[in-house]
Design a protein around this motif. Structure first.
Motif, PDB file in Angstrom:
ATOM      1  N   MET A   1       0.591  -0.901   0.220  1.00  0.00           N
ATOM      2  CA  MET A   1       0.049  -0.192  -0.041  1.00  0.00           C
ATOM      3  C   MET A   1       0.734   1.330   0.036  1.00  0.00           C
ATOM      4  O   MET A   1       1.228   1.422   0.971  1.00  0.00           O
ATOM      5  CB  MET A   1      -0.980  -0.030   0.778  1.00  0.00           C
ATOM      6  CG  MET A   1      -2.088   1.243   1.386  1.00  0.00           C
ATOM      7  SD  MET A   1      -2.990   0.622  -0.163  1.00  0.00           S
ATOM      8  CE  MET A   1      -3.747  -1.192   0.952  1.00  0.00           C
ATOM      9  N   ALA A  94      -6.068  -0.160  -7.562  1.00  0.00           N
ATOM     10  CA  ALA A  94      -6.896   0.426  -7.143  1.00  0.00           C
ATOM     11  C   ALA A  94      -6.125  -0.279  -5.231  1.00  0.00           C
ATOM     12  O   ALA A  94      -6.415  -0.280  -3.930  1.00  0.00           O
ATOM     13  CB  ALA A  94      -7.686  -0.385  -7.262  1.00  0.00           C
ATOM     14  N   ASP A  95      -4.663  -1.471  -5.858  1.00  0.00           N
ATOM     15  CA  ASP A  95      -4.016  -2.007  -4.439  1.00  0.00           C
ATOM     16  C   ASP A  95      -3.336  -0.926  -4.007  1.00  0.00           C
ATOM     17  O   ASP A  95      -2.640  -1.361  -3.277  1.00  0.00           O
ATOM     18  CB  ASP A  95      -3.765  -3.772  -4.736  1.00  0.00           C
ATOM     19  CG  ASP A  95      -2.670  -3.143  -6.168  1.00  0.00           C
ATOM     20  OD1 ASP A  95      -2.422  -2.003  -6.323  1.00  0.00           O
ATOM     21  OD2 ASP A  95      -2.294  -4.357  -6.090  1.00  0.00           O
ATOM     22  N   ASP A  98      -5.743   3.103  -0.263  1.00  0.00           N
ATOM     23  CA  ASP A  98      -6.595   2.125   0.334  1.00  0.00           C
ATOM     24  C   ASP A  98      -7.700   3.066  -0.083  1.00  0.00           C
ATOM     25  O   ASP A  98      -9.362   2.064   0.109  1.00  0.00           O
ATOM     26  CB  ASP A  98      -6.451   2.518   1.950  1.00  0.00           C
ATOM     27  CG  ASP A  98      -6.323   3.930   2.553  1.00  0.00           C
ATOM     28  OD1 ASP A  98      -6.718   4.877   1.079  1.00  0.00           O
ATOM     29  OD2 ASP A  98      -5.814   4.246   3.686  1.00  0.00           O
ATOM     30  N   LEU A 101      -9.149   0.154  -2.832  1.00  0.00           N
ATOM     31  CA  LEU A 101      -9.339  -0.663  -2.745  1.00  0.00           C
ATOM     32  C   LEU A 101     -10.120  -0.656  -1.495  1.00  0.00           C
ATOM     33  O   LEU A 101     -11.798  -2.078  -1.472  1.00  0.00           O
ATOM     34  CB  LEU A 101      -7.857  -1.181  -1.572  1.00  0.00           C
ATOM     35  CG  LEU A 101      -7.834  -2.615  -1.287  1.00  0.00           C
ATOM     36  CD1 LEU A 101      -8.130  -3.881  -2.196  1.00  0.00           C
ATOM     37  CD2 LEU A 101      -6.403  -3.033  -0.358  1.00  0.00           C
ATOM     38  N   ARG A 104     -13.537  -0.619  -3.457  1.00  0.00           N
ATOM     39  CA  ARG A 104     -13.262  -2.383  -4.521  1.00  0.00           C
ATOM     40  C   ARG A 104     -13.683  -3.721  -3.364  1.00  0.00           C
ATOM     41  O   ARG A 104     -14.753  -4.063  -3.798  1.00  0.00           O
ATOM     42  CB  ARG A 104     -12.297  -2.537  -4.678  1.00  0.00           C
ATOM     43  CG  ARG A 104     -12.314  -4.310  -5.827  1.00  0.00           C
ATOM     44  CD  ARG A 104     -10.861  -4.342  -6.667  1.00  0.00           C
ATOM     45  NE  ARG A 104      -9.688  -5.004  -5.465  1.00  0.00           N
ATOM     46  CZ  ARG A 104      -8.332  -5.198  -5.699  1.00  0.00           C
ATOM     47  NH1 ARG A 104      -8.233  -4.961  -7.027  1.00  0.00           N
ATOM     48  NH2 ARG A 104      -7.952  -5.469  -4.914  1.00  0.00           N
ATOM     49  N   LEU A 105     -13.792  -4.099  -2.191  1.00  0.00           N
ATOM     50  CA  LEU A 105     -13.548  -4.217  -1.228  1.00  0.00           C
ATOM     51  C   LEU A 105     -15.200  -4.694  -0.586  1.00  0.00           C
ATOM     52  O   LEU A 105     -16.296  -6.083  -0.889  1.00  0.00           O
ATOM     53  CB  LEU A 105     -13.145  -4.526  -0.073  1.00  0.00           C
ATOM     54  CG  LEU A 105     -11.341  -4.876  -0.315  1.00  0.00           C
ATOM     55  CD1 LEU A 105     -11.298  -5.378   1.056  1.00  0.00           C
ATOM     56  CD2 LEU A 105     -11.368  -6.371  -0.411  1.00  0.00           C
ATOM     57  N   LEU A 131      -9.028  -1.734   7.231  1.00  0.00           N
ATOM     58  CA  LEU A 131      -7.943  -0.734   6.168  1.00  0.00           C
ATOM     59  C   LEU A 131      -8.298   0.331   6.813  1.00  0.00           C
ATOM     60  O   LEU A 131      -7.250   1.578   6.618  1.00  0.00           O
ATOM     61  CB  LEU A 131      -8.715  -0.106   4.796  1.00  0.00           C
ATOM     62  CG  LEU A 131      -8.747  -1.099   4.014  1.00  0.00           C
ATOM     63  CD1 LEU A 131      -8.840  -1.442   2.625  1.00  0.00           C
ATOM     64  CD2 LEU A 131      -6.666  -1.786   3.708  1.00  0.00           C
ATOM     65  N   GLU A 378       2.520  -3.565   6.040  1.00  0.00           N
ATOM     66  CA  GLU A 378       1.066  -4.416   5.854  1.00  0.00           C
ATOM     67  C   GLU A 378       1.017  -5.511   6.603  1.00  0.00           C
ATOM     68  O   GLU A 378       0.041  -5.770   7.376  1.00  0.00           O
ATOM     69  CB  GLU A 378       0.643  -4.920   4.597  1.00  0.00           C
ATOM     70  CG  GLU A 378       0.967  -3.534   3.368  1.00  0.00           C
ATOM     71  CD  GLU A 378       0.912  -4.354   2.088  1.00  0.00           C
ATOM     72  OE1 GLU A 378      -0.054  -4.272   1.326  1.00  0.00           O
ATOM     73  OE2 GLU A 378       1.597  -5.072   1.577  1.00  0.00           O
TER      74      GLU A 378
END
Length: 1019
Positions: A1, A94-95, A98, A101, A104-105, A131, A378
């Motif tokens: 990230m 996207a990854d 945050d 991401l 998306r999640l 996140l 991470e």
């Protein structure tokens, strides 16, 4: 990230975060990031960065170049795209950010929900929530610029959380999400749905009181934000919980759930996978003498409720038992942390700190994490996310502050116990157990014997050797356990043999298996920086009992320093103290070695000290000598009554000198044992000038405080050093100080030998041309002759003494001489001459503005005015002495009490006289002043006579005679014998009286007194 917006804005990876820019540059960066993968018009960017300020469009490319330069530090400058004529855009996968991401999640979770894959939905929503690092995105960017975007993110955050908690409730997991609910609910206290879920989960988990508190916080929040009324359905749930009406609670929550759209029927979940519960705590040794500390740490681990993760720091030197204490408390608290206990030693076999990235990876595996991220940041984030919904106890052994900060979760349901060889001041919110200290004798003996007995060996029959072993271990638990193991391993060899081995080899002998005291101390040494190591080894070359700022400054200061350089060595000394390589001596602002550390550093210093080892004592003792000279001068207001060597003064730091001048007697008291050790070491090394100057610079202090053993020891060693080195000048000065009457009166010097030694000293100093030294020697000789009963010869010598003192500019010496002249006239019965001489002495003392000298003079003025029957003058003189020393408990106070006791007897206040005189005797005995003690006994004898208690009068006179004869004070002994003869004669005991007079004659003859000096005669 790479980019993190869900909390504070952070840019970077692998734990290496960039320092953010400020002002318009920061706002432009945030604007592009929160609108990632969307084109931003120039006008919008200008408005966000500068508001309504009149800024030309040309400023925008300049600022964006600064953003690109900022991102270039991590190779991401190409993320900013320019759209000609339109604006700018941040193109980010996207990854790598945050916010994207998270979106998306959430989309994936919603897709899983429509297909009723609820287990998958829960996992995706939980990953999305993980996140977030706070409740407010971009919390370190000025508010207002992105309010619409951040509010939208917060609303989505709340919806995702509420949906997750609904699903967890459906499968009955109330307590499992409680900590997470508390945390997220704390971000949004006015959110009605989160409040509903929180108080319901608290109720279902058995925390009814907490549910009430949660409702009250919600009311306060909505009052502050909107001023509105609480929701009726929520209020109904609160009242139902307060009444304990379970049916009403369920009905109220069902209504709330229906309103929020929560599915009414239970959905189907796959059986949850088994949760790994790590139990990593090692077995701990049974503790001795630490029960109170175990109770303290255990209480902290059990304490509820709590708003933050408790961090408990146990600090102390290596081998003191920190790990054993931490494990004892942790094992006693297992039941309070049902989701597991994690343990990690944070130093490798070479003593290097272990990267927390590796620690986090191991902890993640222990907690059955589905993946181990590549980057440190991470890994730590995932670890915190996993721990956010568990009650886990973490023990971090031998840690530093940065490691603890990385590995501490935000969940208050967890706890962290830390052991450290330093105090870890960077952990501002930690609870610190008092640093562990060595075990006392009883507990140390118990620990040693327990190790031996548990192995089936009994050694109770050799207590002397056991005591030796325990003493040599210095109360260090590690040393005691190793010693016990060695005793068992060597059985049936006697304990005495182990004690001998420890005495010979020191810490190097305390090795058993993987345990080693020397290696443990050495591990602390290796963590020091280079200068601190040099100081540590340098101190190891010195036999000083304590050391402080002056010692460190002397060993580490460079040549040619100016007076404004501060205090060299202070940082290194602080480093040694903070890492427990040395121990503080409170409240003296001094430090010392633990006995085993001293043994270790002494041996290591001899093996590897960098540079000239012989220079270390010279540096240290030259500094100590400078400070002793300053302290002596402070006592008198100058270099009076002392002669120094040619050793130059040290350029002492102002802070070090300030301590001496602020309280010279206090400084001498702190350094007394150091001076004694330094004199002995200088004599051993052949540093004669340092040796004798240190001794004589302290002799006045020894006399004031009655430290006659120190006086005698230092001066005899200095005398031997001078004679060995052929230093005739130093020999003469030492002889003069060694044979002063106060030391003779203590019984350590023979009075006749003192006179011969002083005559020799005078010859040596006359040969060297030292008039100041001659003055001191002759004045001391005159006083010694007076003690023997000589009166005429001293009066003849006083003129010569005064001439030498005046030529040397020694005002205190002149004062002392006039005082002795007055006392000599008093002994001759010439009170008027005595008073005139003492008034001369008083005038000098007043001119010097020295209260101690004034008081000492007035004591004898009081005695003289008594001889003149001037009771008012005597009372005034003795009152003045007492006023000066009323708060003191030393020898000067004893003189004051003696004078007041005499006056109280003369005025008929017998009870008060007894109180004063008894205390004068006690203090004189405590400080070894035989002359004062004997005179006080004679005063008590006069008091007993006034009370008609003749038997007690005789006993007091006998005590006086005994004290005077032991101290070689012939003149005073004769006075006491004369008093005895008169009492015996008055009682009709003529034979006993005659014996006393005969003894007086013998004493005069032994002293070879001329007839004119035999002032006490039989009537």
């Amino acid at each position: 990230m790479i980019y993190r917006l869900l909390g504070e804005l952070q840019v970077g990876e692998d734990g290496l975060l960039l320092d953010l820019p400020s002002g318009a540059t920061l706002i432009l960066l945030a604007a592009l990031l929160i609108n990632a993968n969307r084109r931003m018009p120039k006008s919008a960017l200008i408005r966000l960065a500068w508001g309504d300020a009149p800024v030309g469009e040309a400023q925008l490319p300049k600022r964006l170049k600064m953003v690109r330069d900022f991102l270039a530090e991590i190779g991401r400058s190409a993320d900013i795209r320019t759209h000609s004529g339109v604006g700018y855009e941040m193109r980010i996968p996207a990854d790598a950010i945050d916010t994207l991401l998270f979106s998306r999640l959430v989309r994936q979770a919603e897709e899983a929900s429509t297909q009723q894959r609820f287990d998958e939905e829960i996992g995706l929503r939980r990953e999305a929530l993980g996140l977030w690092r706070g409740g407010h995105p971009l919390s370190n960017v000025p508010e207002g610029n992105f309010r619409n975007e951040t509010v939208a993110l917060e609303q989505r955050h709340r919806r995702v959380a509420a949906r997750l908690f609904d699903l967890e409730f459906i499968r009955g997991n109330y307590s499992g999400v409680l900590d997470e609910l508390i945390r997220i609910g704390g971000y949004y206290p006015a959110d009605r749905r989160l409040c509903e879920q929180l108080i319901y989960a608290q109720y279902r988990s058995g925390h009814v009181a907490d549910a009430a508190s949660g409702y009250e916080r919600h009311l306060a929040a909505i009052e502050e934000e909107t001023g509105g009324e609480p929701d009726p359905l929520l209020r109904a749930l609160h009242f139902a919980i307060a009444r304990g009406d379970e049916d009403a609670v369920e009905a109220a929550y069902a209504a709330l759930a229906k309103r929020s759209g929560t599915p009414a029927a239970k959905v189907s979940f796959a059986p949850p996978p088994p949760v790994s519960v790590p139990a990593q705590l090692p077995r701990h040794s049974e503790l001795v003498g630490r029960a109170d500390l175990v109770a303290e740490v255990t209480w902290l681990l059990h304490r509820e409720p709590r708003s933050a993760t408790p961090v408990i720091v146990i600090s102390g030197p290596g081998g003191i038992g920190k790990t054993a204490l931490a494990l004892a408390a942790a094992n006693a608290s297992r039941d309070r942390y049902p989701d597991g206990q994690l343990y990690m030693e944070l130093r490798d076999g070479l003593g290097h700190a272990i990267d927390t990235s590796e620690v986090a990876a191991q902890f993640l595996r222990s907690l059955d994490a589905t993946r181990i991220p590549e980057t440190k940041a991470e890994r730590l984030t995932d670890l915190r996310s996993l721990l956010a919904r568990r009650r886990v106890l973490i023990v971090l052994d031998d840690a530093d502050g940065a490691q603890v900060s990385d590995l501490t979760p935000a969940n208050p349901g967890c706890a962290v116990v830390v052991t450290a060889r330093q105090r870890l001041p960077e952990l501002s919110d930690a609870h610190r157990v008092a640093p562990l200290e060595p075990l006392n004798r009883a507990n140390a003996t118990e620990l040693f014997l327990r190790v031996v007995r548990e192995a089936g060996v009994r050694i109770d029959d050799d207590q002397v050797s056991v005591d030796r072993v325990v003493t040599l271990c210095g109360g260090l638990p590690l040393a005691l356990r190793i010693a016990g193991a060695l005793r068992v391993h060597g059985h049936p060899m006697p304990t005495a043999e182990l004690a001998d081995r420890l005495a010979r080899q020191g810490p190097q002998a305390l090795v058993y298996g993987k345990q080693s005291v020397a290696r443990t101390i050495g591990a602390g040494f290796e963590r020091l920086d280079e200068a601190a190591r040099r100081l540590f080894l340098g101190l190891g070359l010195l036999p000083l009992t304590k050391f402080g700022r002056w010692t460190a400054a002397a060993l580490l200061a460079g040549p040619g320093e100016s007076e404004d350089w501060g205090t060299p060595g202070a940082a290194e000394l602080a480093q040694l103290a903070s890492t427990f390589m040395i121990e503080p001596v409170e409240p003296e602002l001094r430090f010392r070695f633990h006995d085993l550390t001293r043994e270790y550093v002494s041996r290591r210093a001899l093996a590897e000290y960098p540079g000239d080892q012989g220079q270390v004592p010279v540096l240290a003792y030259s500094a100590l000598l400078t400070l002793a000279r300053r302290a002596h001068a402070t006592l008198y207001g100058g270099d009076f009554e002392v002669v120094h060597s040619s050793v130059p003064d040290w350029n002492a730091p102002p802070a070090v000198l300030a301590e001496v001048t602020a309280d010279a007697m206090g400084w001498f008291e702190k350094e007394r044992l150091n001076i004694r050790a330094a004199v002995a070491h200088c004599a051993e090394l052949g540093l004669a000038d340092l040796c004798w100057d240190l001794a004589v610079s302290a002799h006045e202090f020894y006399g004031i405080r009655g430290y006659f053993d120190d006086w005698y020891s230092t001066h005899t060693q200095a005398l031997a050093a001078c004679r060995k080195a052929g230093d005739a000048h130093g020999e003469g000065i030492v002889l003069a100080c060694l044979n002063q009457p106060a030391l003779v009166a203590s019984g350590r010097i023979d009075s006749k030998a003192a006179i011969a030694a002083l005559q020799q000293a005078n010859r040596l100093l006359q040969a060297s041309g030292d008039r100041h030294g001659q003055a001191i020697t002759l004045r001391t000789l005159v006083h010694a002759l007076r003690r023997q009963g000589h009166l005429t010869r001293p009066l003849e010598l006083f003129d010569e003494v005064l001439a030498h003192y005046e030529a040397s500019g020694d005002a205190v010496g002149c004062w002392q001489t006039w005082r002795f002249i007055g006392r000599t006239y008093l002994d001759l019965g010439e009170a008027e001459n005595a008073r005139r001489a003492l008034e001369r002495a008083e005038g000098i003392a007043i001119q010097l503005d020295n209260k101690r000298l004034i008081a000492q003079t007035r004591y004898w003025i009081g005695q003289t005015t008594l001889a003149l029957d001037d009771l008012d003058g005597a009372q005034a003189a003795f009152d003045s002495v007492y006023d000066t020393y009323s708060d003191d408990t030393g020898l000067d106070h004893a003189y004051a009490r003696h004078g007041l006791g005499i006056m109280a007897r003369r005025t008929g206040a017998f009870a008060l006289a007894d109180l004063h005189l008894t205390e004068a005797v006690r203090l004189a005995q405590e400080y070894g002043d035989g002359s004062l003690e004997g005179r006080a006994w004679l005063s008590i004898a006069a008091l007993r006579l006034a009370l008609g208690r003749q038997a007690e009068q005789l006993a007091a006179i006998d005590r006086a005679i005994e004290v005077f004869s032991g101290g070689g004070a012939v003149r005073l002994e004769v006075q006491a014998l004369a008093a005895l003869a008169e009492v015996r004669s008055d009682r009709g005991e003529q034979e006993a009286a005659g014996l006393a007079w005969a003894t007086i004659t013998d004493r005069y003859d032994e002293a070879e007194l001329p007839e004119r000096d035999r002032v006490i005669r039989r009537h």
